[in-house]
Scaffold this motif. Structure first.
Motif, PDB file in Angstrom:
ATOM      1  N   ARG A 101       0.829  -1.222   0.000  1.00  0.00           N
ATOM      2  CA  ARG A 101       0.000   0.000   0.000  1.00  0.00           C
ATOM      3  C   ARG A 101       0.856   1.262   0.000  1.00  0.00           C
ATOM      4  N   ALA A 102       1.891   1.281   0.821  1.00  0.00           N
ATOM      5  CA  ALA A 102       2.684   2.498   1.008  1.00  0.00           C
ATOM      6  C   ALA A 102       3.717   2.711  -0.099  1.00  0.00           C
ATOM      7  N   LEU A 103       4.291   1.629  -0.603  1.00  0.00           N
ATOM      8  CA  LEU A 103       5.403   1.757  -1.541  1.00  0.00           C
ATOM      9  C   LEU A 103       5.088   1.278  -2.950  1.00  0.00           C
ATOM     10  N   GLY A 104       3.968   0.606  -3.111  1.00  0.00           N
ATOM     11  CA  GLY A 104       3.571   0.121  -4.429  1.00  0.00           C
ATOM     12  C   GLY A 104       3.829  -1.361  -4.601  1.00  0.00           C
ATOM     13  N   ALA A 105       3.139  -1.950  -5.555  1.00  0.00           N
ATOM     14  CA  ALA A 105       3.202  -3.392  -5.768  1.00  0.00           C
ATOM     15  C   ALA A 105       4.128  -3.782  -6.923  1.00  0.00           C
ATOM     16  N   SER A 106       4.793  -2.799  -7.547  1.00  0.00           N
ATOM     17  CA  SER A 106       5.639  -3.127  -8.696  1.00  0.00           C
ATOM     18  C   SER A 106       6.985  -3.728  -8.294  1.00  0.00           C
ATOM     19  N   PHE A 107       7.307  -3.661  -7.022  1.00  0.00           N
ATOM     20  CA  PHE A 107       8.559  -4.209  -6.484  1.00  0.00           C
ATOM     21  C   PHE A 107       8.227  -4.889  -5.162  1.00  0.00           C
ATOM     22  N   PRO A 108       8.840  -6.024  -4.870  1.00  0.00           N
ATOM     23  CA  PRO A 108       8.525  -6.743  -3.619  1.00  0.00           C
ATOM     24  C   PRO A 108       9.194  -6.122  -2.391  1.00  0.00           C
ATOM     25  N   TYR A 109       8.799  -4.896  -2.073  1.00  0.00           N
ATOM     26  CA  TYR A 109       9.390  -4.165  -0.956  1.00  0.00           C
ATOM     27  C   TYR A 109       9.220  -4.887   0.376  1.00  0.00           C
ATOM     28  N   GLY A 110       8.064  -5.460   0.604  1.00  0.00           N
ATOM     29  CA  GLY A 110       7.808  -6.125   1.885  1.00  0.00           C
ATOM     30  C   GLY A 110       8.782  -7.253   2.145  1.00  0.00           C
ATOM     31  N   THR A 111       9.005  -8.094   1.145  1.00  0.00           N
ATOM     32  CA  THR A 111       9.937  -9.205   1.302  1.00  0.00           C
ATOM     33  C   THR A 111      11.346  -8.690   1.522  1.00  0.00           C
ATOM     34  N   LEU A 112      11.742  -7.673   0.762  1.00  0.00           N
ATOM     35  CA  LEU A 112      13.073  -7.091   0.939  1.00  0.00           C
ATOM     36  C   LEU A 112      13.238  -6.541   2.355  1.00  0.00           C
ATOM     37  N   LEU A 113      12.241  -5.823   2.834  1.00  0.00           N
ATOM     38  CA  LEU A 113      12.320  -5.235   4.181  1.00  0.00           C
ATOM     39  C   LEU A 113      12.452  -6.306   5.268  1.00  0.00           C
ATOM     40  N   VAL A 114      11.624  -7.337   5.214  1.00  0.00           N
ATOM     41  CA  VAL A 114      11.693  -8.345   6.278  1.00  0.00           C
ATOM     42  C   VAL A 114      12.984  -9.149   6.199  1.00  0.00           C
ATOM     43  N   ASN A 115      13.477  -9.405   4.991  1.00  0.00           N
ATOM     44  CA  ASN A 115      14.719 -10.157   4.877  1.00  0.00           C
ATOM     45  C   ASN A 115      15.915  -9.365   5.371  1.00  0.00           C
ATOM     46  N   VAL A 116      15.987  -8.087   5.034  1.00  0.00           N
ATOM     47  CA  VAL A 116      17.097  -7.251   5.497  1.00  0.00           C
ATOM     48  C   VAL A 116      17.025  -7.069   7.018  1.00  0.00           C
ATOM     49  N   ALA A 117      15.840  -6.761   7.528  1.00  0.00           N
ATOM     50  CA  ALA A 117      15.683  -6.605   8.982  1.00  0.00           C
ATOM     51  C   ALA A 117      15.994  -7.914   9.706  1.00  0.00           C
ATOM     52  N   GLY A 118      15.542  -9.026   9.152  1.00  0.00           N
ATOM     53  CA  GLY A 118      15.798 -10.325   9.756  1.00  0.00           C
ATOM     54  C   GLY A 118      17.274 -10.660   9.803  1.00  0.00           C
ATOM     55  N   CYS A 119      18.014 -10.315   8.751  1.00  0.00           N
ATOM     56  CA  CYS A 119      19.463 -10.568   8.744  1.00  0.00           C
ATOM     57  C   CYS A 119      20.170  -9.731   9.809  1.00  0.00           C
ATOM     58  N   PHE A 120      19.759  -8.482   9.950  1.00  0.00           N
ATOM     59  CA  PHE A 120      20.333  -7.637  11.001  1.00  0.00           C
ATOM     60  C   PHE A 120      20.054  -8.240  12.377  1.00  0.00           C
ATOM     61  N   LEU A 121      18.792  -8.562  12.628  1.00  0.00           N
ATOM     62  CA  LEU A 121      18.403  -9.093  13.936  1.00  0.00           C
ATOM     63  C   LEU A 121      19.038 -10.451  14.225  1.00  0.00           C
ATOM     64  N   MET A 122      19.126 -11.302  13.212  1.00  0.00           N
ATOM     65  CA  MET A 122      19.736 -12.620  13.387  1.00  0.00           C
ATOM     66  C   MET A 122      21.195 -12.480  13.826  1.00  0.00           C
ATOM     67  N   ALA A 123      21.942 -11.624  13.145  1.00  0.00           N
ATOM     68  CA  ALA A 123      23.351 -11.424  13.496  1.00  0.00           C
ATOM     69  C   ALA A 123      23.486 -10.801  14.884  1.00  0.00           C
ATOM     70  N   LEU A 124      22.646  -9.834  15.192  1.00  0.00           N
ATOM     71  CA  LEU A 124      22.688  -9.176  16.497  1.00  0.00           C
ATOM     72  C   LEU A 124      22.404 -10.165  17.619  1.00  0.00           C
ATOM     73  N   VAL A 125      21.331 -10.906  17.499  1.00  0.00           N
ATOM     74  CA  VAL A 125      20.944 -11.866  18.539  1.00  0.00           C
ATOM     75  C   VAL A 125      21.985 -12.981  18.669  1.00  0.00           C
TER      76      VAL A 125
END
Length: 127
Positions: A27-51
């Motif tokens: 809704r916020a960024l548009g459906a032409s690019f998979p922003y949601g998947t990119l966001l959760v994967n990048v955030a998850g990699c940060f959190l995984m390494a931190l934890v």
């Protein structure tokens, strides 16, 4: 048995968060690019390494909470299969630039996020 239940609950929470981030991003960024998947994967990699680093170098995170957060929550949050399917769909639709941007953005973004998570954990622990 408690560990298994914690992992399952954390996985469900991570999965729900991934779903809601995907809805929001569409809704916020548009459906032409998979922003949601990119966001959760990048955030998850940060959190995984931190934890993982905090759990391995300190007593701040117990082994049970480490596996609950990494295998459970981050396992539910992040998604290689969605990344792969979305990239394949973009390439099948001949959206070469968008597909390449998703591929490179995910690989580089996740790598850098993981490195930043590791650095952040080391900074927090003085190591």
């Amino acid at each position: 048995m408690i560990r298994v239940l914690l992992i399952a609950l954390a996985g469900a929470l991570g999965t729900l968060l991934r779903y809601f981030v995907g809805l929001w991003a569409g809704r916020a960024l548009g459906a032409s690019f998979p922003y949601g998947t990119l966001l959760v994967n990048v955030a998850g990699c940060f959190l995984m390494a931190l934890v993982a680093q905090l759990a391995l170098s300190t007593s701040l995170i117990s082994p049970t909470w480490r596996v609950t957060l990494t295998t459970g929550f981050m396992g539910g949050l992040t998604t290689y299969s969605s990344f792969n399917q979305e990239t394949m769909n973009l390439l099948r639709e001949r959206s070469w630039g968008t597909g390449a941007a998703n591929l490179l953005g995910t690989l580089l973004g996740c790598f850098l996020a993981g490195a930043l998570g590791l650095l952040a954990a080391r900074k927090l622990t003085g190591g």
